[in-house]
Design a protein around this motif. Structure first.
Motif, PDB file in Angstrom:
ATOM      1  N   ALA A 164       0.808  -1.203   0.000  1.00  0.00           N
ATOM      2  CA  ALA A 164       0.000   0.000   0.000  1.00  0.00           C
ATOM      3  C   ALA A 164       0.847   1.261   0.000  1.00  0.00           C
ATOM      4  CB  ALA A 164      -0.947  -0.007   1.194  1.00  0.00           C
ATOM      5  N   LYS A 165       1.940   1.258   0.761  1.00  0.00           N
ATOM      6  CA  LYS A 165       2.792   2.437   0.869  1.00  0.00           C
ATOM      7  C   LYS A 165       4.248   1.999   0.852  1.00  0.00           C
ATOM      8  CE  LYS A 165      -0.466   4.908   3.792  1.00  0.00           C
ATOM      9  NZ  LYS A 165      -0.685   5.481   5.115  1.00  0.00           N
ATOM     10  N   GLN A 166       5.106   2.917   0.515  1.00  0.00           N
ATOM     11  CA  GLN A 166       6.529   2.634   0.491  1.00  0.00           C
ATOM     12  C   GLN A 166       7.231   3.740   1.282  1.00  0.00           C
ATOM     13  OE1 GLN A 166       8.049   2.174  -3.455  1.00  0.00           O
ATOM     14  NE2 GLN A 166      10.101   2.655  -2.842  1.00  0.00           N
ATOM     15  N   PHE A 167       8.123   3.345   2.202  1.00  0.00           N
ATOM     16  CA  PHE A 167       8.846   4.294   3.033  1.00  0.00           C
ATOM     17  C   PHE A 167      10.339   3.997   2.976  1.00  0.00           C
ATOM     18  CE2 PHE A 167       4.684   3.864   5.017  1.00  0.00           C
ATOM     19  CZ  PHE A 167       4.312   5.187   5.152  1.00  0.00           C
ATOM     20  N   ALA A 168      11.162   5.046   3.134  1.00  0.00           N
ATOM     21  CA  ALA A 168      12.599   4.828   3.252  1.00  0.00           C
ATOM     22  C   ALA A 168      12.855   4.145   4.587  1.00  0.00           C
ATOM     23  CB  ALA A 168      13.350   6.149   3.190  1.00  0.00           C
ATOM     24  N   CYS A 169      13.812   3.249   4.624  1.00  0.00           N
ATOM     25  CA  CYS A 169      14.080   2.467   5.823  1.00  0.00           C
ATOM     26  C   CYS A 169      15.566   2.174   5.890  1.00  0.00           C
ATOM     27  CB  CYS A 169      13.280   1.171   5.756  1.00  0.00           C
ATOM     28  SG  CYS A 169      13.552   0.063   7.128  1.00  0.00           S
ATOM     29  N   LEU A 189       7.316  -1.627  14.129  1.00  0.00           N
ATOM     30  CA  LEU A 189       5.980  -1.301  13.634  1.00  0.00           C
ATOM     31  C   LEU A 189       4.946  -1.593  14.715  1.00  0.00           C
ATOM     32  CD1 LEU A 189       6.150  -2.768  10.027  1.00  0.00           C
ATOM     33  CD2 LEU A 189       5.968  -0.351  10.639  1.00  0.00           C
ATOM     34  N   PRO A 190       3.823  -0.886  14.686  1.00  0.00           N
ATOM     35  CA  PRO A 190       2.752  -1.164  15.654  1.00  0.00           C
ATOM     36  C   PRO A 190       2.270  -2.615  15.535  1.00  0.00           C
ATOM     37  CG  PRO A 190       2.307   0.856  14.435  1.00  0.00           C
ATOM     38  CD  PRO A 190       3.489   0.216  13.788  1.00  0.00           C
ATOM     39  N   GLU A 191       1.787  -3.137  16.629  1.00  0.00           N
ATOM     40  CA  GLU A 191       1.261  -4.509  16.673  1.00  0.00           C
ATOM     41  C   GLU A 191       0.251  -4.727  15.554  1.00  0.00           C
ATOM     42  OE1 GLU A 191       1.062  -8.328  18.108  1.00  0.00           O
ATOM     43  OE2 GLU A 191       2.307  -6.757  18.965  1.00  0.00           O
ATOM     44  N   TYR A 245       8.070  -1.785   2.528  1.00  0.00           N
ATOM     45  CA  TYR A 245       6.813  -1.881   1.812  1.00  0.00           C
ATOM     46  C   TYR A 245       5.748  -2.384   2.776  1.00  0.00           C
ATOM     47  CZ  TYR A 245       9.764  -1.411  -2.286  1.00  0.00           C
ATOM     48  OH  TYR A 245      10.664  -0.949  -3.215  1.00  0.00           O
ATOM     49  N   MET A 246       4.764  -1.522   3.055  1.00  0.00           N
ATOM     50  CA  MET A 246       3.697  -1.870   3.975  1.00  0.00           C
ATOM     51  C   MET A 246       2.767  -2.899   3.332  1.00  0.00           C
ATOM     52  SD  MET A 246       4.792  -0.017   6.347  1.00  0.00           S
ATOM     53  CE  MET A 246       3.541  -0.234   7.598  1.00  0.00           C
ATOM     54  N   MET A 247       2.227  -3.783   4.153  1.00  0.00           N
ATOM     55  CA  MET A 247       1.362  -4.852   3.669  1.00  0.00           C
ATOM     56  C   MET A 247      -0.035  -4.706   4.271  1.00  0.00           C
ATOM     57  SD  MET A 247       4.218  -7.841   4.154  1.00  0.00           S
ATOM     58  CE  MET A 247       3.206  -9.176   3.600  1.00  0.00           C
ATOM     59  N   ALA A 248      -1.037  -4.653   3.404  1.00  0.00           N
ATOM     60  CA  ALA A 248      -2.426  -4.591   3.854  1.00  0.00           C
ATOM     61  C   ALA A 248      -2.964  -6.013   4.026  1.00  0.00           C
ATOM     62  CB  ALA A 248      -3.276  -3.830   2.838  1.00  0.00           C
ATOM     63  N   ALA A 249      -4.087  -6.131   4.686  1.00  0.00           N
ATOM     64  CA  ALA A 249      -4.707  -7.440   4.879  1.00  0.00           C
ATOM     65  C   ALA A 249      -5.140  -8.024   3.540  1.00  0.00           C
ATOM     66  CB  ALA A 249      -5.902  -7.316   5.807  1.00  0.00           C
ATOM     67  N   PRO A 250      -4.876  -9.314   3.316  1.00  0.00           N
ATOM     68  CA  PRO A 250      -5.291  -9.954   2.066  1.00  0.00           C
ATOM     69  C   PRO A 250      -6.791 -10.216   2.053  1.00  0.00           C
ATOM     70  CG  PRO A 250      -4.177 -11.522   3.486  1.00  0.00           C
ATOM     71  CD  PRO A 250      -4.103 -10.203   4.170  1.00  0.00           C
ATOM     72  N   ASP A 251      -7.341 -10.412   0.837  1.00  0.00           N
ATOM     73  CA  ASP A 251      -8.770 -10.704   0.728  1.00  0.00           C
ATOM     74  C   ASP A 251      -9.039 -12.197   0.950  1.00  0.00           C
ATOM     75  OD1 ASP A 251      -8.320 -12.056  -1.714  1.00  0.00           O
ATOM     76  OD2 ASP A 251      -8.926 -10.351  -2.924  1.00  0.00           O
ATOM     77  N   ARG A 252     -10.311 -12.554   0.927  1.00  0.00           N
ATOM     78  CA  ARG A 252     -10.738 -13.921   1.238  1.00  0.00           C
ATOM     79  C   ARG A 252     -10.191 -14.943   0.244  1.00  0.00           C
ATOM     80  NH1 ARG A 252     -14.487 -17.309  -0.516  1.00  0.00           N
ATOM     81  NH2 ARG A 252     -15.388 -15.800  -1.959  1.00  0.00           N
ATOM     82  N   ILE A 253     -10.249 -14.649  -1.056  1.00  0.00           N
ATOM     83  CA  ILE A 253      -9.756 -15.597  -2.062  1.00  0.00           C
ATOM     84  C   ILE A 253      -8.253 -15.821  -1.885  1.00  0.00           C
ATOM     85  CG2 ILE A 253      -9.435 -16.015  -4.544  1.00  0.00           C
ATOM     86  CD1 ILE A 253     -12.354 -16.329  -3.511  1.00  0.00           C
ATOM     87  N   HIS A 254      -7.525 -14.755  -1.618  1.00  0.00           N
ATOM     88  CA  HIS A 254      -6.084 -14.851  -1.347  1.00  0.00           C
ATOM     89  C   HIS A 254      -5.843 -15.836  -0.198  1.00  0.00           C
ATOM     90  CE1 HIS A 254      -2.222 -13.605   0.399  1.00  0.00           C
ATOM     91  NE2 HIS A 254      -1.920 -13.102  -0.783  1.00  0.00           N
ATOM     92  N   GLN A 255      -6.563 -15.669   0.888  1.00  0.00           N
ATOM     93  CA  GLN A 255      -6.378 -16.519   2.058  1.00  0.00           C
ATOM     94  C   GLN A 255      -6.808 -17.954   1.782  1.00  0.00           C
ATOM     95  OE1 GLN A 255      -4.142 -14.668   3.393  1.00  0.00           O
ATOM     96  NE2 GLN A 255      -4.819 -15.321   5.412  1.00  0.00           N
ATOM     97  N   ARG A 285       2.205  -5.192   9.184  1.00  0.00           N
ATOM     98  CA  ARG A 285       3.233  -6.001   8.535  1.00  0.00           C
ATOM     99  C   ARG A 285       3.864  -5.208   7.400  1.00  0.00           C
ATOM    100  NH1 ARG A 285       0.122 -10.586   6.378  1.00  0.00           N
ATOM    101  NH2 ARG A 285       2.095 -11.195   5.483  1.00  0.00           N
ATOM    102  N   ALA A 286       5.150  -5.507   7.161  1.00  0.00           N
ATOM    103  CA  ALA A 286       5.883  -4.856   6.075  1.00  0.00           C
ATOM    104  C   ALA A 286       7.023  -5.762   5.642  1.00  0.00           C
ATOM    105  CB  ALA A 286       6.421  -3.505   6.527  1.00  0.00           C
ATOM    106  N   GLU A 287       7.568  -5.470   4.474  1.00  0.00           N
ATOM    107  CA  GLU A 287       8.747  -6.158   3.977  1.00  0.00           C
ATOM    108  C   GLU A 287       9.831  -5.115   3.724  1.00  0.00           C
ATOM    109  OE1 GLU A 287       7.096 -10.024   1.694  1.00  0.00           O
ATOM    110  OE2 GLU A 287       6.802  -8.150   0.605  1.00  0.00           O
ATOM    111  N   LEU A 288      11.076  -5.552   3.767  1.00  0.00           N
ATOM    112  CA  LEU A 288      12.222  -4.674   3.565  1.00  0.00           C
ATOM    113  C   LEU A 288      13.018  -5.184   2.368  1.00  0.00           C
ATOM    114  CD1 LEU A 288      14.048  -2.362   4.644  1.00  0.00           C
ATOM    115  CD2 LEU A 288      15.221  -4.103   6.003  1.00  0.00           C
ATOM    116  N   ILE A 289      13.124  -4.354   1.330  1.00  0.00           N
ATOM    117  CA  ILE A 289      13.870  -4.727   0.130  1.00  0.00           C
ATOM    118  C   ILE A 289      14.705  -3.537  -0.300  1.00  0.00           C
ATOM    119  CG2 ILE A 289      13.716  -5.495  -2.268  1.00  0.00           C
ATOM    120  CD1 ILE A 289      11.026  -6.791  -1.569  1.00  0.00           C
TER     121      ILE A 289
END
Length: 182
Positions: free
Chosen positions: A4-9, A18-20, A32-42, A23-27
């Motif tokens: 959803a968003k990208q921040f310098a890290c 990060l707050p409880e 890179y912030m991660m939003a909740a996946p949808d039902r089909i994804h899960q 979720r995010a990934e570091l590349i």
């Protein structure tokens, strides 16, 4: 995974701080912030992890399958931290209390609308250069599975009506036609 968003890290510490529940990934120094996946994804994560787990453990295999969120320190350092939708790890020496230190043998990413470029481009390159043996991109919107076998240097495309062969196993296929994703 949604980006959803990208921040310098600067470090992995920013991920840990990060707050409880966030979720995010570091590349490459970018978070890179991660939003909740949808039902089909899960549902895809659940059915694929179940298929892979049953195959491995039905044959007393040594590999382990981990669904997201599962920490992968891709190059066994803190520079690239990802949470693939599914990770199959065959070298138990890579497994730590925190997750996986090094490249899993097989990674599956399920495409979300905002993760498309990450999954098809950025992660593809990172997974290949880190030593991942096989990478699947499962795209529910396009009803397509793209299989990158980095060891054989092949790319194959499948539809959701196909049986897809796993390259890291000689006798394992996943029949996507049997999944009811509605």
């Amino acid at each position: 995974m949604d980006t959803a968003k990208q921040f310098a890290c600067d470090t992995i510490e920013d991920i840990y701080n990060l707050p409880e529940g966030q979720r995010a990934e570091l590349i490459d120094g970018e978070m890179y912030m991660m939003a909740a996946p949808d039902r089909i994804h899960q549902k895809l994560v659940m059915v694929l992890s179940n298929e892979i787990y049953n195959y491995i453990h039905g044959r007393d295999g040594d590999c382990e399958v981990y669904p997201s969120p599962f920490a992968v320190f891709l190059n066994a350092d803190d520079e690239i931290y990802v949470e693939p939708d599914l990770s199959v790890v065959c070298d138990k020496n890579k497994l730590t209390k925190e997750g996986c230190k090094g490249a899993p043998d097989w990674i599956i990413e399920i495409v979300s609308p905002s993760s498309r470029s990450m999954d098809y481009f950025k992660k593809l390159i990172k997974y290949d250069t880190a030593g991942v043996r096989e990478y699947w991109i499962v795209d529910a919107k396009k009803q397509r599975i793209t299989v990158y076998d980095f060891e054989q240097e092949t790319v194959e495309e499948y539809s959701f009506s196909d049986q897809v062969k796993a390259g890291i196993y000689e006798d394992f296929e996943i029949d996507f036609s049997k999944f009811n994703l509605i």
